[in-house]
Write an enzyme that holds these catalytic residues in place. Structure first.
Site, PDB file in Angstrom:
ATOM      1  N   CYS A 100      -2.647  14.342  -1.704  1.00 15.19           N
ATOM      2  CA  CYS A 100      -3.404  14.111  -0.352  1.00 15.19           C
ATOM      3  C   CYS A 100      -4.005  15.021   0.298  1.00 15.19           C
ATOM      4  CB  CYS A 100      -2.229  13.553   0.672  1.00 15.19           C
ATOM      5  SG  CYS A 100      -1.524  12.214   0.130  1.00 15.19           S
ATOM      6  N   GLY A 118       3.955   1.559 -14.160  1.00 19.33           N
ATOM      7  CA  GLY A 118       3.062   1.327 -13.146  1.00 19.33           C
ATOM      8  C   GLY A 118       2.273  -0.012 -13.111  1.00 19.33           C
ATOM      9  N   ASN A 169      -7.811   1.631  -7.545  1.00 14.23           N
ATOM     10  CA  ASN A 169      -7.438   1.121  -6.372  1.00 14.23           C
ATOM     11  C   ASN A 169      -7.751   2.401  -5.475  1.00 14.23           C
ATOM     12  OD1 ASN A 169      -4.766   2.582  -4.926  1.00 14.23           O
ATOM     13  ND2 ASN A 169      -4.770   2.538  -6.958  1.00 14.23           N
ATOM     14  N   LYS A 205       7.127   2.367  -2.446  1.00 13.56           N
ATOM     15  CA  LYS A 205       5.592   3.088  -2.302  1.00 13.56           C
ATOM     16  C   LYS A 205       5.774   4.170  -1.138  1.00 13.56           C
ATOM     17  CE  LYS A 205       3.025   0.380   0.302  1.00 13.56           C
ATOM     18  NZ  LYS A 205       1.964   0.070  -0.440  1.00 13.56           N
ATOM     19  N   GLY A 259      -3.641   2.597 -15.620  1.00 14.75           N
ATOM     20  CA  GLY A 259      -3.558   1.787 -16.835  1.00 14.75           C
ATOM     21  C   GLY A 259      -3.821   2.353 -18.072  1.00 14.75           C
ATOM     22  N   ILE A 276      -5.953   1.898  -1.850  1.00 11.31           N
ATOM     23  CA  ILE A 276      -5.142   1.171  -0.927  1.00 11.31           C
ATOM     24  C   ILE A 276      -5.058   2.301   0.363  1.00 11.31           C
ATOM     25  CG2 ILE A 276      -2.866   0.124  -0.320  1.00 11.31           C
ATOM     26  CD1 ILE A 276      -4.409  -1.564  -2.375  1.00 11.31           C
ATOM     27  N   ASN A 313      -0.500  11.397 -11.488  1.00 13.77           N
ATOM     28  CA  ASN A 313      -0.868  10.319 -10.408  1.00 13.77           C
ATOM     29  C   ASN A 313      -2.192   9.925 -11.201  1.00 13.77           C
ATOM     30  OD1 ASN A 313      -1.346   8.960  -8.081  1.00 13.77           O
ATOM     31  ND2 ASN A 313      -0.506  10.764  -6.948  1.00 13.77           N
ATOM     32  N   THR A 314      -2.971   8.979 -10.441  1.00 20.11           N
ATOM     33  CA  THR A 314      -4.379   8.154 -10.932  1.00 20.11           C
ATOM     34  C   THR A 314      -5.282   9.361 -11.171  1.00 20.11           C
ATOM     35  OG1 THR A 314      -4.639   7.595  -8.794  1.00 20.11           O
ATOM     36  CG2 THR A 314      -3.583   6.005  -9.991  1.00 20.11           C
TER      37      THR A 314
END
Length: 302
Positions: free
Chosen positions: A129, A264, A68, A44, A216, A70, A191-192
């Site tokens: 980021c 993932g 998510n 992670k 997903g 997180i 990435n997502t």
């Protein structure tokens, strides 16, 4: 049957990797599968200092996927090296350290610190980021910022450097070229995707952060398309990811141009998913009389 692949100088025994953020620090999954069977573990995301992440709720299930937010909670690089890496060194599986920062200096510092750690085989940069020094514009959505931050990390490490691209862009090809121009040895795609869900009774967002990252099977067709486009734009190896649940899904990414795949969200459904996906890849190769996985890369006919 040859399953070994080379990802920008990182030699793997097979092309199945666990995706960052879905497999903890690796050791948490040891009771569910033999970690030696997969090509690599991507831990992670790590930062120079520990991060608490976002308050709950942080996860919400969606049709064929999950959101998510997180917030990149992690124990920090020093604690990872001291407390987690010694356990990971007990396995033959290669360890890829994912890292991030708020500034270019933080990215370079994280890359340097992880490079000095015994047992880290490669680095993966999360450039999704926001940049504190550029009005919180995400590094991974601006080609100039991408090239600049990758260049800084490249100077800080001699390890294979993988750059994880954000899909929340107009042209994934432009971002791929920018990362390679900065010195990326390989790319992780994707990435997502930014998404949102709302509780219609309370009229409040399901996530405390309002928006989150969608992952997903719902995003798999988008991810396959972006792998295909990135592979056409650059010559470095690509790790394909985004909703891989079966060996057939993995083969789809490989045919689109990926040299390896990362599993993932499937890890949350089935902790042994990566091993089962590897078996599915082998079964496909046997069924189609393929003796080298590398001959499939970019094999789409279109």
């Amino acid at each position: 049957m040859n399953l070994s692949v080379n990802i920008g100088g990182l030699e793997l025994e097979n092309p199945v990797i666990t995706a960052s953020g879905t497999f903890g620090y690796g050791v948490e999954y040891a009771e569910f599968l033999d970690l030696n069977l997969i090509g690599a573990i991507t831990v992670k995301g790590l930062s120079l200092r520990p991060a608490k992440g976002n308050p709950p709720g942080r996860v919400w299930e969606t049709p064929c996927g999950m959101l998510n937010a997180i917030g990149l909670q992690n124990i920090g690089i020093d604690a990872f090296i001291k407390d987690k890496l010694p356990e990971l060194r007990k396995y033959d599986t290669k360890i890829i350290a994912n890292f991030f920062g708020d500034t270019i200096a933080e990215y370079a510092g994280a890359a340097g610190a992880l490079s000095a750690a015994d047992g880290v085989a490669a680095l993966e940069m999360n450039i999704s980021c926001p940049n504190k020094q550029a009005g919180w514009i995400a590094f991974g959505t601006d080609p100039a910022l991408t090239e600049k931050v990758v260049t800084a990390a490249r100077r800080a490490t001699k390890l294979p450097l993988i750059v994880k691209l954000s899909p929340n862009v107009t042209s994934i090809a432009d971002m791929a070229r920018a990362a390679v121009n900065g010195g990326a040895d390989a790319l992780s795609v994707i990435n997502t995707i930014t998404g949102m869900a709302i509780d219609i009774e309370t009229r409040r967002p399901r996530l405390s952060n309002c928006v989150g990252g969608l992952s997903g099977p719902a995003i798999r067709p988008i991810a396959v398309r972006m792998v295909f486009q990135a592979a056409k734009a650059v010559t470095v190896p690509i790790i394909g990811m985004g909703g891989i649940m079966t060996g057939g899904d993995a083969i789809e990414f490989i045919l689109a141009g990926a040299s390896a795949v990362a599993v993932g969200t499937a890890n949350f459904v089935n902790p042994a998913a990566s091993v089962e996906i590897l078996k599915g890849i082998k079964d496909y190769m046997i069924r189609n009389h393929i003796d080298d996985i590398n001959t499939l890369v970019g094999g789409i006919i279109c």
